[in-house]
Design a protein around this motif. Structure first.
Motif, short mmCIF file in Angstrom:
data_model
loop_
_atom_site.label_atom_id
_atom_site.label_comp_id
_atom_site.label_asym_id
_atom_site.label_seq_id
_atom_site.Cartn_x
_atom_site.Cartn_y
_atom_site.Cartn_z
N UNK A 75 0.84 -1.20 0.00
CA UNK A 75 0.00 0.00 0.00
C UNK A 75 0.87 1.24 0.00
N UNK A 100 2.44 1.72 -3.36
CA UNK A 100 1.47 2.26 -4.33
C UNK A 100 1.31 3.76 -4.13
N UNK A 101 1.27 4.17 -2.86
CA UNK A 101 1.14 5.61 -2.59
C UNK A 101 2.36 6.36 -3.07
N UNK A 131 2.16 6.55 -6.85
CA UNK A 131 1.17 7.57 -7.25
C UNK A 131 1.76 8.96 -7.07
N UNK A 166 -6.21 3.02 -9.03
CA UNK A 166 -6.04 2.28 -7.81
C UNK A 166 -5.62 3.16 -6.62
N UNK A 167 -4.75 4.13 -6.91
CA UNK A 167 -4.22 4.96 -5.82
C UNK A 167 -5.31 5.76 -5.12
N UNK A 182 -6.21 4.38 -1.76
CA UNK A 182 -5.32 4.74 -0.63
C UNK A 182 -5.70 6.11 -0.08
#
Ligand SMILES: Nc1nc2c(ncn2[C@@H]2O[C@H](COP(=O)(O)OP(=O)(O)O)[C@@H](O)[C@H]2O)c(=O)[nH]1
Ligand SMILES: [Mg+2]
Lengths: 336, 166
Positions: free
Chosen positions: A184, A187-188, A191, B88-89, B92
């Motif tokens: 997670x 992924x952050x 991004x 997807x982000x 989060x």
């Protein structure tokens, strides 16, 4: 606050209120409108509904009252199509004052800027997806990069990130939870890197490498990469007082360095990948094990090219054991 | 008359404004227009024959420039946190916002809205990802602000949860 001479105070007050169409309401302790003044007509409050609960007159007041001791500021509310206002609620002995100010002009300016920024961010996100993740059904359509896709020599900035200490610190957590948390967080990070015009070059285990200077963006590669590093640390809790949690993991160790690299795009089956090779990539991976979590290790050249961003960093007292280290800045964010 | 403040939260361009427009005005536009600040809208729904006024706070997206100010959340009776299934982000971001919302307004009903279900081929979130959110005790729903699919149901679901709380 500094004491100002009345003439200056009055001037500032007039300046601040010019074109702001101020209006106010005074409520009693039950939230009933008692009186009001200023430009009520502009705020669609004329004639004033004295004696009615404020939340039946202004929908957005629903649930807001009573305030405890503190004032409440709601910026840029658009209660109807042609209004944009700042609302200040000021408590006084269980009664409340409401101050309304016109902010249409501010909204217009901010929206123009925000629109561009968000559109650009969406384009970058989709480019980045095309580059490293999402296979396209029709085969490679080279995305819009500012180098020759078949191979080019470019000045780039490399940002390398390592989350290894997250694993050490969370030794008690179950492996499954840890891997999920790590994924997670990665992924952050990805991004964030995409949003800051970085292209992810590789991801292996706890490390992540991204290149800057290959997508259209403002500022030079060093500036872009250091800004991205700054944002990563700020968002993932590396900066002191950062409001956002990193999901319980310690923040990444970051290295930012610059130099010339060979870059190319390559399609493997239907996905497009970024290939890159050169001294800055090597330097970044060599330095990464010496970088500390929550901080940014960079070289003097890269830091020197960071422009106004420099003001946000402060060299962190590095231990002087290894002479090579002294040539590097070990940065800590001072002003998030 | 019962009134409930509902906040729309989420990353930028996930479809918060579009969901409200579809729900309140039954229109949809492909054109992306960034929201600055908060658009306030109102819609009356019925619950067990009683009218309930929903005061909808369509709050600007979370992005590089704007972080959501918690003062906007004050007094919220329910929160829809919107996720773009094709990005997807944004999930989060949704978890971050949920955390901040809980710290500000306490345990009000929250629904995770997975939007853009009409773009199935571009989805980055599979049903397993949504199931995991559900496992954490968060209500989830899939919508399309474009086709209108499950939009009214989403708000109904939130109304149920908000009224159940009383
Ligand atoms: N295909 C599709 N597009 C959508 C949907 N919802 C929103 N959009 C588009 O996504 C973009 C952002 O929508 P917007 O409502 O402004 O997002 P906000 O920033 O969260 O308010 C716009 O271009 C919309 O047309 C949806 O359900 N399906
Ligand atoms: Mg919007």
């Amino acid at each position: 606050m500094t004491e100002l001479p009345p003439v200056i105070g009055d001037y500032l007050c007039r300046r601040a209120l010019a074109n702001r169409r101020p209006a106010y309401l005074r409520l009693d302790h039950d939230g009933i409108i008692r009186d009001g003044g200023g430009d009520l007509a502009f705020h669609a409050l004329s004639p004033l509904a004295v004696g009615r609960p404020v939340s039946t007159v202004l929908d957005y007041m629903e649930g807001l009252l009573p305030l405890d001791a503190h004032t409440c500021h709601l910026g840029c509310l658009q209660p109807q199509a042609d209004l944009c206002i700042d609302v200040h609620i000021i408590p006084e002995h269980k009664t409340h004052w409401i101050l309304l100010l016109d902010t249409r002009e501010e909204e217009r300016q901010r929206r123009a800027m925000q629109q561009k920024a968000n559109e650009l961010a969406l384009v970058r996100e989709s480019q980045a997806r095309a580059l490293s993740f999402k296979p396209s059904a029709t085969g490679p359509e080279w995305p819009h990069v500012n180098f020759a896709p078949r191979g080019d020599r470019r000045e780039v900035a490399v940002l390398a990130a390592d989350l290894r200490t997250a694993l050490e610190a969370e030794a008690e957590a179950s492996p499954v939870d840890l891997i999920r948390q790590l994924a997670a967080m990665q992924r952050r990070m990805i991004a964030g890197l995409h949003a800051d015009a970085g292209l992810v070059h590789s991801q292996a285990g706890t490390t992540l490498v991204a290149l800057f200077g290959l997508l259209p963006a403002q500022g030079g590669p060093s500036e872009q990469a250091l800004a991205a590093a700054f944002n990563l640390q700020r968002r993932l809790g590396g900066a002191e007082g950062a409001g956002v949690s990193s999901g319980g993991l310690t923040p990444p160790a970051l290295v930012v360095t610059t130099g010339t690299a060979l870059v190319a795009l390559e399609s493997v089956s239907t996905a497009v990948h970024l290939l890159a090779l050169g001294p800055p990539l090597q330097a970044a991976s060599q330095l990464l094990p010496t970088a500390l979590p929550g901080r940014i290790l960079t070289d003097a050249n890269t830091f020197g090219a960071a422009g106004p961003l420099q003001a946000h960093f402060e060299p962190f007292a590095a231990d002087q054991e290894t002479p090579a280290r002294t040539r590097y800045h070990d940065l800590r964010i001072t002003r998030p | 008359m019962i009134k409930k403040k509902v906040c729309m939260l989420g990353a930028f361009a996930v479809g918060k404004t579009s969901l409200v427009r579809q729900f309140v005005h039954s229109i949809f536009s492909e054109k992306y227009q960034t929201t600055v600040g908060v658009k306030i809208d109102k819609k009356t729904v019925e619950r067990e024959g009683e009218p309930v006024d929903l005061i909808l706070w369509d709050i600007h997206g979370e992005d590089a420039f704007q972080t959501v100010r918690t003062s906007y959340l004050r007094g919220a009776a329910g929160i829809l946190i919107v996720v773009d299934g094709t990005r997807r982000a944004t999930l989060d971001t949704a978890f971050d916002l949920r955390q901040r919302a809980l710290e500000t307004v306490g345990a009000v009903p929250v629904v995770f809205v997975f939007n853009k279900s009409d773009l199935a081929a571009e989805w980055e979130l599979d049903d397993a990802a949504i199931a995991r959110v559900h496992q954490e005790g968060i209500a989830t729903v899939k919508t399309s602000a474009k086709t209108g699919s499950a939009v009214a149901e989403t708000f109904e679901m939130l109304v149920q949860a908000m009224m159940g709380n009383q």
